[in-house]
Design an enzyme around this catalytic site. Structure first.
Site, PDB file in Angstrom:
ATOM      1  N   SER A 158      45.262  41.531  31.018  1.00  0.00           N
ATOM      2  CA  SER A 158      44.915  42.776  30.243  1.00  0.00           C
ATOM      3  C   SER A 158      45.880  43.554  29.735  1.00  0.00           C
ATOM      4  O   SER A 158      46.907  43.847  30.563  1.00  0.00           O
ATOM      5  CB  SER A 158      44.052  43.572  31.133  1.00  0.00           C
ATOM      6  OG  SER A 158      43.078  42.879  31.903  1.00  0.00           O
ATOM      7  N   GLU A 239      40.582  50.018  41.855  1.00  0.00           N
ATOM      8  CA  GLU A 239      39.605  50.288  40.667  1.00  0.00           C
ATOM      9  C   GLU A 239      38.353  50.440  40.952  1.00  0.00           C
ATOM     10  O   GLU A 239      37.506  50.919  40.112  1.00  0.00           O
ATOM     11  CB  GLU A 239      39.717  49.003  39.756  1.00  0.00           C
ATOM     12  CG  GLU A 239      39.920  47.706  40.449  1.00  0.00           C
ATOM     13  CD  GLU A 239      40.613  46.727  39.753  1.00  0.00           C
ATOM     14  OE1 GLU A 239      40.102  46.357  38.389  1.00  0.00           O
ATOM     15  OE2 GLU A 239      41.738  46.047  40.132  1.00  0.00           O
ATOM     16  N   GLU A 357      31.743  36.752  44.662  1.00  0.00           N
ATOM     17  CA  GLU A 357      31.726  35.560  45.789  1.00  0.00           C
ATOM     18  C   GLU A 357      32.920  36.079  46.661  1.00  0.00           C
ATOM     19  O   GLU A 357      32.531  36.475  48.125  1.00  0.00           O
ATOM     20  CB  GLU A 357      32.105  34.224  45.449  1.00  0.00           C
ATOM     21  CG  GLU A 357      30.860  33.536  44.681  1.00  0.00           C
ATOM     22  CD  GLU A 357      30.927  34.104  43.388  1.00  0.00           C
ATOM     23  OE1 GLU A 357      31.866  34.644  42.673  1.00  0.00           O
ATOM     24  OE2 GLU A 357      29.735  33.838  42.537  1.00  0.00           O
TER      25      GLU A 357
HETATM   26  C1  LIG Z   1      38.023  41.952  32.698  1.00  0.00           C
HETATM   27  C2  LIG Z   1      39.229  41.236  33.570  1.00  0.00           C
HETATM   28  C3  LIG Z   1      40.350  41.625  33.539  1.00  0.00           C
HETATM   29  C4  LIG Z   1      41.402  40.894  34.413  1.00  0.00           C
HETATM   30  N1  LIG Z   1      42.673  41.484  34.162  1.00  0.00           N
HETATM   31  C5  LIG Z   1      43.451  41.011  34.765  1.00  0.00           C
HETATM   32  C6  LIG Z   1      45.092  41.332  34.728  1.00  0.00           C
HETATM   33  O1  LIG Z   1      45.254  42.342  33.715  1.00  0.00           O
HETATM   34  N2  LIG Z   1      45.886  40.894  35.364  1.00  0.00           N
HETATM   35  C7  LIG Z   1      45.827  39.761  36.059  1.00  0.00           C
HETATM   36  O2  LIG Z   1      46.620  39.100  36.795  1.00  0.00           O
HETATM   37  N3  LIG Z   1      44.403  39.292  36.196  1.00  0.00           N
HETATM   38  C8  LIG Z   1      43.516  39.891  35.663  1.00  0.00           C
HETATM   39  N4  LIG Z   1      42.026  39.297  35.719  1.00  0.00           N
HETATM   40  C9  LIG Z   1      41.978  38.061  36.513  1.00  0.00           C
HETATM   41  C10 LIG Z   1      41.179  38.218  37.729  1.00  0.00           C
HETATM   42  O3  LIG Z   1      41.797  38.826  38.665  1.00  0.00           O
HETATM   43  C11 LIG Z   1      40.494  36.862  38.096  1.00  0.00           C
HETATM   44  O4  LIG Z   1      39.705  36.252  36.915  1.00  0.00           O
HETATM   45  C12 LIG Z   1      40.013  36.720  39.313  1.00  0.00           C
HETATM   46  O5  LIG Z   1      40.664  36.872  40.451  1.00  0.00           O
HETATM   47  C13 LIG Z   1      39.339  35.446  39.575  1.00  0.00           C
HETATM   48  O6  LIG Z   1      40.280  34.319  39.521  1.00  0.00           O
HETATM   49  P1  LIG Z   1      39.850  32.932  38.450  1.00  0.00           P
HETATM   50  O7  LIG Z   1      39.293  33.616  37.306  1.00  0.00           O
HETATM   51  O8  LIG Z   1      41.133  32.224  38.348  1.00  0.00           O
HETATM   52  O9  LIG Z   1      38.553  32.353  39.350  1.00  0.00           O
HETATM   53  P2  LIG Z   1      38.651  31.456  40.574  1.00  0.00           P
HETATM   54  O10 LIG Z   1      39.458  32.078  41.606  1.00  0.00           O
HETATM   55  O11 LIG Z   1      39.062  30.059  40.072  1.00  0.00           O
HETATM   56  O12 LIG Z   1      37.240  31.248  40.865  1.00  0.00           O
HETATM   57  C14 LIG Z   1      36.537  30.427  40.265  1.00  0.00           C
HETATM   58  C15 LIG Z   1      34.908  30.656  40.814  1.00  0.00           C
HETATM   59  O13 LIG Z   1      35.194  30.288  42.357  1.00  0.00           O
HETATM   60  C16 LIG Z   1      34.676  31.304  43.232  1.00  0.00           C
HETATM   61  N5  LIG Z   1      35.276  31.221  44.407  1.00  0.00           N
HETATM   62  C17 LIG Z   1      36.968  31.149  44.340  1.00  0.00           C
HETATM   63  N6  LIG Z   1      37.313  31.080  45.613  1.00  0.00           N
HETATM   64  C18 LIG Z   1      36.025  31.466  46.494  1.00  0.00           C
HETATM   65  C19 LIG Z   1      35.904  31.599  47.804  1.00  0.00           C
HETATM   66  N7  LIG Z   1      36.969  31.538  48.755  1.00  0.00           N
HETATM   67  N8  LIG Z   1      34.666  31.604  48.255  1.00  0.00           N
HETATM   68  C20 LIG Z   1      33.525  31.685  47.527  1.00  0.00           C
HETATM   69  N9  LIG Z   1      33.887  31.547  46.119  1.00  0.00           N
HETATM   70  C21 LIG Z   1      34.998  31.387  45.691  1.00  0.00           C
HETATM   71  C22 LIG Z   1      34.974  32.266  42.278  1.00  0.00           C
HETATM   72  O14 LIG Z   1      34.111  33.749  42.754  1.00  0.00           O
HETATM   73  C23 LIG Z   1      34.543  32.154  40.839  1.00  0.00           C
HETATM   74  O15 LIG Z   1      33.263  32.210  40.942  1.00  0.00           O
HETATM   75  C24 LIG Z   1      41.132  39.730  34.803  1.00  0.00           C
HETATM   76  C25 LIG Z   1      39.685  39.404  35.045  1.00  0.00           C
HETATM   77  C26 LIG Z   1      38.863  39.941  34.253  1.00  0.00           C
HETATM   78  C27 LIG Z   1      37.488  39.153  34.408  1.00  0.00           C
END
Ligand SMILES: Cc1cc2nc3c(=O)[nH]c(=O)nc-3n(C[C@H](O)[C@H](O)[C@H](O)COP(=O)(O)OP(=O)(O)OC[C@H]3O[C@@H](n4cnc5c(N)ncnc54)[C@H](O)[C@@H]3O)c2cc1C
Length: 378
Positions: A158, A239, A357
């Site tokens: 972000s 946050e 989750e």
């Molecule tokens: C608005 C916004 C701002 C953000 N800003 C930043 C930023 O500035 N810097 C940064 O580094 N990141 C940022 N992020 C990223 C954010 O931290 C990640 O999107 C988040 O941690 C989820 O990781 P992922 O998208 O890789 O999904 P994944 O981790 O790949 O998850 C995919 C799906 O699987 C589920 N899942 C994963 N593991 C498990 C488990 N153990 N048990 C049950 N379900 C599970 C998740 O809930 C999700 O539904 C931002 C995200 C958003 C939406």
């Protein structure tokens, strides 16, 4: 609602009497590139008045404010439709990390300009294969006599465009938590490329950040090598303090939704029942949040995870109901764009800062005492 007293009253009066920069509005935790100049000017005003970085110690210009006072400030800022600070990353994530783990040189080099808004920071943690499971980070930093040479890719950064500095989680050793280290990154370092991502709501707050042989100075390391995971966990949880502010915004959205439905003759019995149910949910949320604060909960506590989960799911339900209120206009009406925007953004709320989750896992393990989730790397 009764008249506020103490710190809240002081903040409300200051906000009412203070003219923010032209075009300032509550843009949320991170500014879009276009919001950065007004956000910076606003942060400078906050710093001058003693309302910037409230939770920081006085030594660094903060007020050592209690969680309750920080929350009251966030809520009053939302009421006044202004951001509570330039961005969440510098004041809430980087500041506490540098105070806990940074060298004296890093503290004096970076803390003052975070407080005044001169420097904007971004968080370089997530990668295409490391989000919830952050310990899978693959971006590598190699120590050489010239400095740390970084190669890899970050995503969902972000505010990456317009940021002066970033806080980078990278792998300096073997697999798992112990192989991670944290760095300060100047975003104009050669070998760093920021590529904006266009979101489904039309905004571009997110970015991909590519590192190709980028050389960071040897003193860019925060804390010791291999301490990155410990440093990263210091940043998680803060946050959730914005929750009260979110309830102000949710009440506002419900009012907007009712007005939009009424003007289209769509405020039937079913929609009324759904709005009432959500109104009660927001009240319950706000009351639970107030109770958690009164009981001395800190941002990293499991109770804030439960509140994060409840808030995100309620925001999403309000977003979806907005579309029901607009009916077919949801696809065509410019005038109600904020409700459509809300529906799109509300989906992000269940992901950022730890997905719903993951919050449910925390709730199950830390509050209900259920068996731990098996590790994906076991
Ligand atoms: C608005 C916004 C701002 C953000 N800003 C930043 C930023 O500035 N810097 C940064 O580094 N990141 C940022 N992020 C990223 C954010 O931290 C990640 O999107 C988040 O941690 C989820 O990781 P992922 O998208 O890789 O999904 P994944 O981790 O790949 O998850 C995919 C799906 O699987 C589920 N899942 C994963 N593991 C498990 C488990 N153990 N048990 C049950 N379900 C599970 C998740 O809930 C999700 O539904 C931002 C995200 C958003 C939406």
């Amino acid at each position: 609602m009764s008249e506020p007293s103490g710190f809240r009253a002081e903040v409300r009066a200051w906000l009412a009497a203070t003219q923010g920069p032209e075009g300032l509005h509550d843009y949320g935790p991170t500014p879009q590139a276009g919001d950065v100049p007004t956000g910076r000017a606003w942060q400078a005003l906050l710093a001058e008045a003693g309302y910037a970085c409230l939770h920081w110690p006085e030594q660094w210009g903060g007020r050592d404010a209690s969680v309750a006072d920080q929350a009251a400030f966030a809520e009053e800022a939302a009421r006044a439709d202004v951001p509570r600070q330039l961005s969440i990353v510098g004041p809430d994530l980087v500041g506490p990390v540098l105070m806990a783990y940074g060298s004296e040189l890093q503290k004096s080099a970076y803390l003052p300009s975070i407080r005044t808004g001169e420097h904007l920071w971004c968080q370089l943690f997530s990668e295409p294969d490391a989000g919830s499971d952050l310990a899978s980070v693959r971006t590598r930093a190699r120590e050489t006599p010239e400095g740390w040479v970084v190669d890899g890719q970050k995503v969902w950064t972000s505010g990456g465009v317009g940021s002066d500095f970033g806080i980078l989680l990278a792998r300096t050793g073997g697999s798992g938590h112990a192989g991670l280290s944290m760095f300060v990154v100047s975003m104009d370092t050669p070998g760093i490329e920021v590529r904006p991502l266009r979101q489904m709501d039309g905004e571009s707050k997110f970015n991909e950040v590519y590192f190709t042989g980028a050389v960071l100075p040897l003193d860019a390391l925060i804390g010791a090598e291999g301490q990155g995971w410990k440093v990263a966990t210091t940043t998680l949880g803060r946050e959730r303090l914005s929750l009260g502010a979110n309830s102000v915004e949710m009440f506002r959205a419900l009012e907007h939704l009712v007005a939009a439905a009424e003007s289209r003759g769509r405020l039937g019995a079913s929609l009324r029942a759904s709005v009432s149910e959500l109104w009660v949910r927001v009240w319950l949320l706000r009351t639970t949040w107030e109770r958690a604060i009164a009981e001395g909960a800190e941002p990293g506590d499991a109770s804030f995870s439960v509140l994060k989960l409840m808030t995100a799911e309620t925001q999403r339900a309000i977003g979806d109901l907005g579309i029901e209120a607009l009916g077919p206009d949801a696809l065509a009406s410019e005038q109600d764009e904020p409700l459509v925007q809300r529906m799109l953004v509300s989906h992000a709320q269940t992901i950022l800062g730890g997905t719903s989750e993951i919050q449910r896992n925390i709730l199950a393990e830390r509050i209900l005492g259920l068996p731990r989730e098996p590790s994906p790397r076991a």
